[in-house]
Design a protein around this motif. Sequence first.
Motif, PDB file in Angstrom:
ATOM      1  N   GLN A   7       0.819  -1.205   0.000  1.00  0.00           N
ATOM      2  CA  GLN A   7       0.000   0.000   0.000  1.00  0.00           C
ATOM      3  C   GLN A   7       0.858   1.263   0.000  1.00  0.00           C
ATOM      4  O   GLN A   7       0.610   2.196  -0.779  1.00  0.00           O
ATOM      5  CB  GLN A   7      -0.919   0.004   1.220  1.00  0.00           C
ATOM      6  N   GLN A 113     -13.763  -4.694   4.608  1.00  0.00           N
ATOM      7  CA  GLN A 113     -14.271  -4.923   3.255  1.00  0.00           C
ATOM      8  C   GLN A 113     -14.518  -3.606   2.536  1.00  0.00           C
ATOM      9  O   GLN A 113     -14.197  -3.462   1.352  1.00  0.00           O
ATOM     10  CB  GLN A 113     -15.557  -5.747   3.313  1.00  0.00           C
ATOM     11  N   GLY A 116     -11.308  -2.177   1.493  1.00  0.00           N
ATOM     12  CA  GLY A 116     -10.787  -2.924   0.357  1.00  0.00           C
ATOM     13  C   GLY A 116     -11.385  -2.432  -0.948  1.00  0.00           C
ATOM     14  O   GLY A 116     -10.680  -2.282  -1.959  1.00  0.00           O
ATOM     15  N   TYR A 117     -12.692  -2.139  -0.942  1.00  0.00           N
ATOM     16  CA  TYR A 117     -13.325  -1.591  -2.137  1.00  0.00           C
ATOM     17  C   TYR A 117     -12.811  -0.185  -2.452  1.00  0.00           C
ATOM     18  O   TYR A 117     -12.691   0.198  -3.623  1.00  0.00           O
ATOM     19  CB  TYR A 117     -14.848  -1.559  -1.945  1.00  0.00           C
ATOM     20  N   ILE A 119      -9.754   0.917  -1.814  1.00  0.00           N
ATOM     21  CA  ILE A 119      -8.429   0.730  -2.415  1.00  0.00           C
ATOM     22  C   ILE A 119      -8.555   0.267  -3.862  1.00  0.00           C
ATOM     23  O   ILE A 119      -7.796   0.703  -4.750  1.00  0.00           O
ATOM     24  CB  ILE A 119      -7.608  -0.272  -1.589  1.00  0.00           C
ATOM     25  N   LEU A 120      -9.495  -0.622  -4.132  1.00  0.00           N
ATOM     26  CA  LEU A 120      -9.711  -1.083  -5.505  1.00  0.00           C
ATOM     27  C   LEU A 120     -10.147   0.064  -6.404  1.00  0.00           C
ATOM     28  O   LEU A 120      -9.685   0.181  -7.555  1.00  0.00           O
ATOM     29  CB  LEU A 120     -10.758  -2.195  -5.518  1.00  0.00           C
ATOM     30  N   CYS A 183      -4.524  -2.859  -7.092  1.00  0.00           N
ATOM     31  CA  CYS A 183      -5.382  -3.953  -7.538  1.00  0.00           C
ATOM     32  C   CYS A 183      -4.835  -5.304  -7.081  1.00  0.00           C
ATOM     33  O   CYS A 183      -5.607  -6.186  -6.677  1.00  0.00           O
ATOM     34  CB  CYS A 183      -5.518  -3.917  -9.056  1.00  0.00           C
ATOM     35  N   CYS A 186      -5.733  -5.827  -3.484  1.00  0.00           N
ATOM     36  CA  CYS A 186      -7.122  -6.241  -3.287  1.00  0.00           C
ATOM     37  C   CYS A 186      -7.319  -7.704  -3.666  1.00  0.00           C
ATOM     38  O   CYS A 186      -8.062  -8.435  -3.004  1.00  0.00           O
ATOM     39  CB  CYS A 186      -8.045  -5.360  -4.120  1.00  0.00           C
ATOM     40  N   CYS A 189      -6.024  -9.764  -0.814  1.00  0.00           N
ATOM     41  CA  CYS A 189      -6.971  -9.793   0.310  1.00  0.00           C
ATOM     42  C   CYS A 189      -8.170 -10.678  -0.003  1.00  0.00           C
ATOM     43  O   CYS A 189      -8.722 -11.330   0.878  1.00  0.00           O
ATOM     44  CB  CYS A 189      -7.435  -8.373   0.621  1.00  0.00           C
ATOM     45  N   GLU A 190      -8.569 -10.696  -1.250  1.00  0.00           N
ATOM     46  CA  GLU A 190      -9.720 -11.501  -1.634  1.00  0.00           C
ATOM     47  C   GLU A 190      -9.411 -12.994  -1.526  1.00  0.00           C
ATOM     48  O   GLU A 190     -10.274 -13.792  -1.178  1.00  0.00           O
ATOM     49  CB  GLU A 190     -10.129 -11.162  -3.066  1.00  0.00           C
ATOM     50  N   TYR A 197      -6.826  -6.362   5.891  1.00  0.00           N
ATOM     51  CA  TYR A 197      -7.925  -5.858   6.700  1.00  0.00           C
ATOM     52  C   TYR A 197      -8.673  -6.998   7.395  1.00  0.00           C
ATOM     53  O   TYR A 197      -9.829  -6.855   7.737  1.00  0.00           O
ATOM     54  CB  TYR A 197      -8.911  -5.098   5.824  1.00  0.00           C
TER      55      TYR A 197
END
Length: 224
Positions: A7, A113, A116-117, A119-120, A183, A186, A189-190, A197
């Motif tokens: 990050q 979550q 995370g969105y 950051i995406l 990306c 993310c 993380c997914e 997070y």
Amino acid sequence: MVGGALQIAGLLVGGIGMIGTFAVTGMPQWRVSAFIENNIIVFETIWEGLWMHCIRQANIRMQCKVYDSVLALSLDLQASRGLMCAGSVLSFLAFTVAIIGMKCTRCVQSSWQAKGYIILTAGLLFILSGAVELIPVCWVANTIISDFYNPAVNVAQKRELGEALYLGWVAAFFLIAAGAMFCCFCLCCEKTRSCGYSAPTHYSTDSQLLHRKAESSYSKSQYV
């Protein structure tokens, strides 16, 4: 730990790309006079940018003048002015969104979550800003090269690639690289759910009491 470093690296790379985009938008060195054939007046250099043109002479201070009208610009420079402004706004917006979505930021009380969105979204905006910046830079470079090798164009009107175009390619690369970093973060993380997070797993007091009661009842049934 790795996610946090990714990050920070993405934010630094995106910040460099954003500053470079601002600089390219304001620089006058988009098109530079070419010294070829009979055009060997080397003591005078002409710069043409998106907002002004400058004449620099030897041992004399450089003189710049803002364009009197947008119509005085060529078609590629007219379109480049709007695209570079859009790219600058997108890069600044992406940088701001990335700061809000950082793990160490407490601007908003949101779940992992939601961050995370965020950051995406910042990553996609960085990639979009880099692509938008590449369009005018490549367009102007293609026009300069085509006119340079066109025999129908007067020698005095031929230009060379200026420093702003090279800096524009570098800035666009930094923006796209920053977007790719966010990306990838993310996606990490997914897949792992513990990259940046992930919330700590713990049992509540009520669930522990129910579990103990179940164990005690099971032990009593064995004795009976």
